[in-house]
Write an enzyme that holds these catalytic residues in place. Structure first.
Site, PDB file in Angstrom:
ATOM      1  N   SER A  97       0.825  -1.205   0.000  1.00  0.00           N
ATOM      2  CA  SER A  97       0.000   0.000   0.000  1.00  0.00           C
ATOM      3  C   SER A  97       0.861   1.259   0.000  1.00  0.00           C
ATOM      4  O   SER A  97       1.957   1.282   0.581  1.00  0.00           O
ATOM      5  CB  SER A  97      -0.904   0.009   1.233  1.00  0.00           C
ATOM      6  OG  SER A  97      -1.528   1.268   1.412  1.00  0.00           O
ATOM      7  N   TYR A 100      -2.693   5.604  -4.590  1.00  0.00           N
ATOM      8  CA  TYR A 100      -3.873   6.462  -4.443  1.00  0.00           C
ATOM      9  C   TYR A 100      -3.731   7.658  -5.377  1.00  0.00           C
ATOM     10  O   TYR A 100      -2.620   8.153  -5.604  1.00  0.00           O
ATOM     11  CB  TYR A 100      -4.006   6.969  -3.000  1.00  0.00           C
ATOM     12  CG  TYR A 100      -4.497   5.936  -2.029  1.00  0.00           C
ATOM     13  CD1 TYR A 100      -5.773   5.404  -2.135  1.00  0.00           C
ATOM     14  CD2 TYR A 100      -3.682   5.492  -0.984  1.00  0.00           C
ATOM     15  CE1 TYR A 100      -6.233   4.454  -1.233  1.00  0.00           C
ATOM     16  CE2 TYR A 100      -4.132   4.545  -0.080  1.00  0.00           C
ATOM     17  CZ  TYR A 100      -5.403   4.032  -0.212  1.00  0.00           C
ATOM     18  OH  TYR A 100      -5.848   3.092   0.673  1.00  0.00           O
ATOM     19  N   THR A 141      -6.208   2.646  -6.797  1.00  0.00           N
ATOM     20  CA  THR A 141      -7.459   2.607  -6.028  1.00  0.00           C
ATOM     21  C   THR A 141      -8.348   3.770  -6.454  1.00  0.00           C
ATOM     22  O   THR A 141      -7.928   4.932  -6.420  1.00  0.00           O
ATOM     23  CB  THR A 141      -7.172   2.685  -4.525  1.00  0.00           C
ATOM     24  OG1 THR A 141      -6.442   1.509  -4.138  1.00  0.00           O
ATOM     25  CG2 THR A 141      -8.453   2.747  -3.718  1.00  0.00           C
ATOM     26  N   LYS A 164      -8.807  -0.849  -8.793  1.00  0.00           N
ATOM     27  CA  LYS A 164      -9.456  -1.400  -7.602  1.00  0.00           C
ATOM     28  C   LYS A 164     -10.548  -0.460  -7.090  1.00  0.00           C
ATOM     29  O   LYS A 164     -10.332   0.742  -6.972  1.00  0.00           O
ATOM     30  CB  LYS A 164      -8.417  -1.619  -6.508  1.00  0.00           C
ATOM     31  CG  LYS A 164      -8.930  -2.307  -5.246  1.00  0.00           C
ATOM     32  CD  LYS A 164      -7.776  -2.582  -4.298  1.00  0.00           C
ATOM     33  CE  LYS A 164      -8.231  -3.304  -3.056  1.00  0.00           C
ATOM     34  NZ  LYS A 164      -9.036  -2.437  -2.173  1.00  0.00           N
ATOM     35  N   HIS A 199     -14.037  -1.443  -0.787  1.00  0.00           N
ATOM     36  CA  HIS A 199     -13.001  -1.017   0.168  1.00  0.00           C
ATOM     37  C   HIS A 199     -13.200  -1.691   1.524  1.00  0.00           C
ATOM     38  O   HIS A 199     -12.986  -1.097   2.584  1.00  0.00           O
ATOM     39  CB  HIS A 199     -13.015   0.506   0.329  1.00  0.00           C
ATOM     40  CG  HIS A 199     -11.648   1.100   0.555  1.00  0.00           C
ATOM     41  ND1 HIS A 199     -10.898   1.623  -0.476  1.00  0.00           N
ATOM     42  CD2 HIS A 199     -10.901   1.252   1.673  1.00  0.00           C
ATOM     43  CE1 HIS A 199      -9.755   2.087   0.017  1.00  0.00           C
ATOM     44  NE2 HIS A 199      -9.717   1.865   1.313  1.00  0.00           N
TER      45      HIS A 199
END
Length: 401
Positions: free
Chosen positions: A107, A130, A156, A252, A276
C-alpha cells in the site's frame, strides 16, 4: 497452546495481541458497518453442490493473475498501516506470500517502504497507488515502484472522499500512537507487540515521510494527507497513470457495471470488484453480490477479481465460480500477522489453500480452472440475488434462476 484451525482463530489471537486502536482499524467498517458485515455474511448464504464418485487425485489450484503464476487465485491486498499490526509487518507478509507463491501488494500508506520490500524479497511485488493532488509526488512514487521492479500497479479508485470510521475516531488512531495515558496502558498490556516495535526503526509511513514535499515527521504528515484526497479523479486521470506506468495496471474499487465497462475501455489489465472492505460507502452491496453481473459484462475483455469478506478457501472457490479470476485478501492475512507475525500469515495462506483444495474436491473438480457456477446451488438468497443477471442460462439445478 492455541490450536489454529481457521482464520477466525487467528482473528481472536490477534485481538489479544494487537493494541486496540490498530486491531479496530482492521476490524471495522464505516458508519453502521452494514456493508462490512454483508461482505462476509453473504458468502455464507451461497451453498455448494456436493458431488461423489469422482476421481479426486492430482488436484491443482494453480492459476495466473495478470500473467503472474499463483499457487491459488489469491493475492495479498494493499492494506494501510500493516506494519502497525506487527513490527515490519509488510516485509513479513511479503516474505510469506513469496514463499507460498502468491502475489503481494504494498500500500501507499504502508509503514515499510517500497525500498524495504524490494530489499527483503526476490519475487516482484505489486504496488498500490492512491490518486493524489500532488502529481509530482505521484510521479516519483511510480518511478520508485519501477526502480523496485514492481510487476503491476494497483490504482485505487474509491477513495475520492474519506468514509467515516467511528472506531478510528473514538480511538484517536495514529501511527505511531499518541502517548496518551489510555494508549500507554493499552500498549503495556501487549508485550509481544511492544517489544517487536522496540526492535525496529519502522514506525511511520515509509513511502511518505521524507519523500513527500514538506513531510518530514508525523506532525506534518496528518495535514498533508488530508489535503491530498482528490475528489476530481476521472477516467482521463486513469489514462494518465497508465501512460506514466507503462506496465500491468489493476483498477481497484469498482462496484457498478457501467464503471466496469469504462475500466475495460481504459486499457487496464484487471479490475477489482471492491467496496473497500466496507470502509467507504456504508449501505453498498457486498462485493460478492456485485461480482457476477460485472464478470458477465466485462469478464471476456478484462480480468475480473474481487475482494471483501473472504475468510476461507470456500469463499475463494465461490468467488471463482461467480466469475472472479482472482481474489485479494486483507483482513484475513492481517489477523494472521497480528497473531503470529510471518508464521501467522503463512498459517492463514495454508488454511485458505487447504479449504479451497478440499472444497473443490467435494464439488467434483480437480483443477480450479474448470470450476464454474454449476458448483453452486440456487436455493440460497445471496446466490440467487447475485445471479439474477444470468437468468435462464445453464441447467436448473446449479445456481441459475
Amino acid at each position: 497452546m492455541t490450536v489454529i484451525t481457521c482464520v477466525e482463530d487467528l482473528r481472536l489471537l490477534a485481538k489479544r495481541r494487537v493494541p486496540r486502536m490498530f486491531y479496530d482499524y482492521v476490524d471495522s467498517g464505516s458508519w453502521t458497518e452494514s456493508t462490512y458485515r454483508a461482505n462476509e455474511s453473504d458468502f455464507q448464504r451461497i451453498k455448494l453442490r456436493q458431488r461423489v464418485a469422482v476421481d479426486m487425485n492430482n488436484r491443482s489450484t494453480r492459476t495466473t493473475m495478470v500473467g503472474i503464476d499463483a499457487a491459488m487465485p489469491v493475492a495479498i491486498a494493499p492494506t494501510g498501516l500493516t506494519g502497525m499490526q506487527h513490527a515490519d509487518g509488510e516485509i513479513l507478509a511479503a516474505r510469506a506470500a513469496e514463499k507460498f507463491g502468491i502475489p503481494f501488494t504494498l500500500s501507499t500508506m504502508s509503514i515499510c517502504s517500497i525500498e524495504d520490500i524490494a530489499a527483503n524479497t526476490k519475487a516482484p511485488f505489486w504496488f498500490q497507488l492512491y490518486w493524489m493532488k500532488d502529481r509530482d509526488f505521484m510521479e516519483r512514487l511510480i518511478d520508485r515502484a519501477k526502480a523496485a521492479k514492481c510487476s503491476a500497479l494497483q490504482l485505487t479508485l474509491d477513495l475520492q472522499v474519506l468514509g467515516q470510521r467511528h472506531k478510528d475516531l473514538k480511538n484517536g488512531m495514529t501511527a505511531p500512537p499518541k502517548p496518551t495515558l489510555a494508549n500507554i496502558l493499552n500498549l503495556m498490556a501487549k508485550p509481544r507487540w511492544f517489544l517487536g516495535m522496540l526492535g525496529t526503526r519502522r514506525h511511520s509511513f515509509g513511502n511518505l515521510v521524507g519523500h513527500a514535499k514538506g513531510v518530514n515527521d508525523m506532525s506534518s504528515l496528518g495535514a498533508w494527507t488530508r489535503e491530498q484526497v482528490d475528489p476530481a479523479l476521472d477516467w482521463s486521470d486513469v489514462e494518465w497513470v497508465k501512460m506514466l506506468w507503462g506496465g500491468k495496471l489493476i483498477l481497484k474499487g469498482v462496484m457498478d457495471v457501467e464503471d466496469a465497462k469504462l475500466a475495460a475501455n481504459s486499457g487496464a489489465d484487471a479490475v477489482v470488484v471492491s467496496n473497500h472492505g466496507g470502509r467507504q460507502l456504508d449501505g453498498a452491496p457486498s462485493s460478492i453480490n456485485a461480482l457476477p453481473e460485472i464478470a458477465e459484462a466485462v469478464g471476456s475483455r478484462i480480468e475480473v477479481w474481487m475482494d471483501g469478506g473472504i475468510r476461507s478457501g470456500q469463499d475463494v472457490l465461490k468467488a471463482w465460480a461467480l466469475g472472479a479470476r482472482g481474489t485479494l485478501i486483507g483482513r484475513s492475512f492481517l489477523y494472521g500477522l497480528g497473531a503470529m507475525g510471518e508464521a501467522g500469515v503463512t498459517k492463514c495462506l495454508e488454511i485458505l489453500h487447504k479449504e479451497l483444495d478440499v472444497t473443490m474436491a467435494f464439488c467434483g473438480h480437480t483443477d480450479i480452472r474448470n470450476v464454474d457456477r454449476k458448483i453452486l446451488l440456487a436455493d440460497a438468497g445471496a446466490c440467487s440475488d447475485a445471479l439474477r443477471v444470468l437468468k435462464g442460462r445453464g441447467p436448473p439445478s446449479p445456481c441459475a434462476d
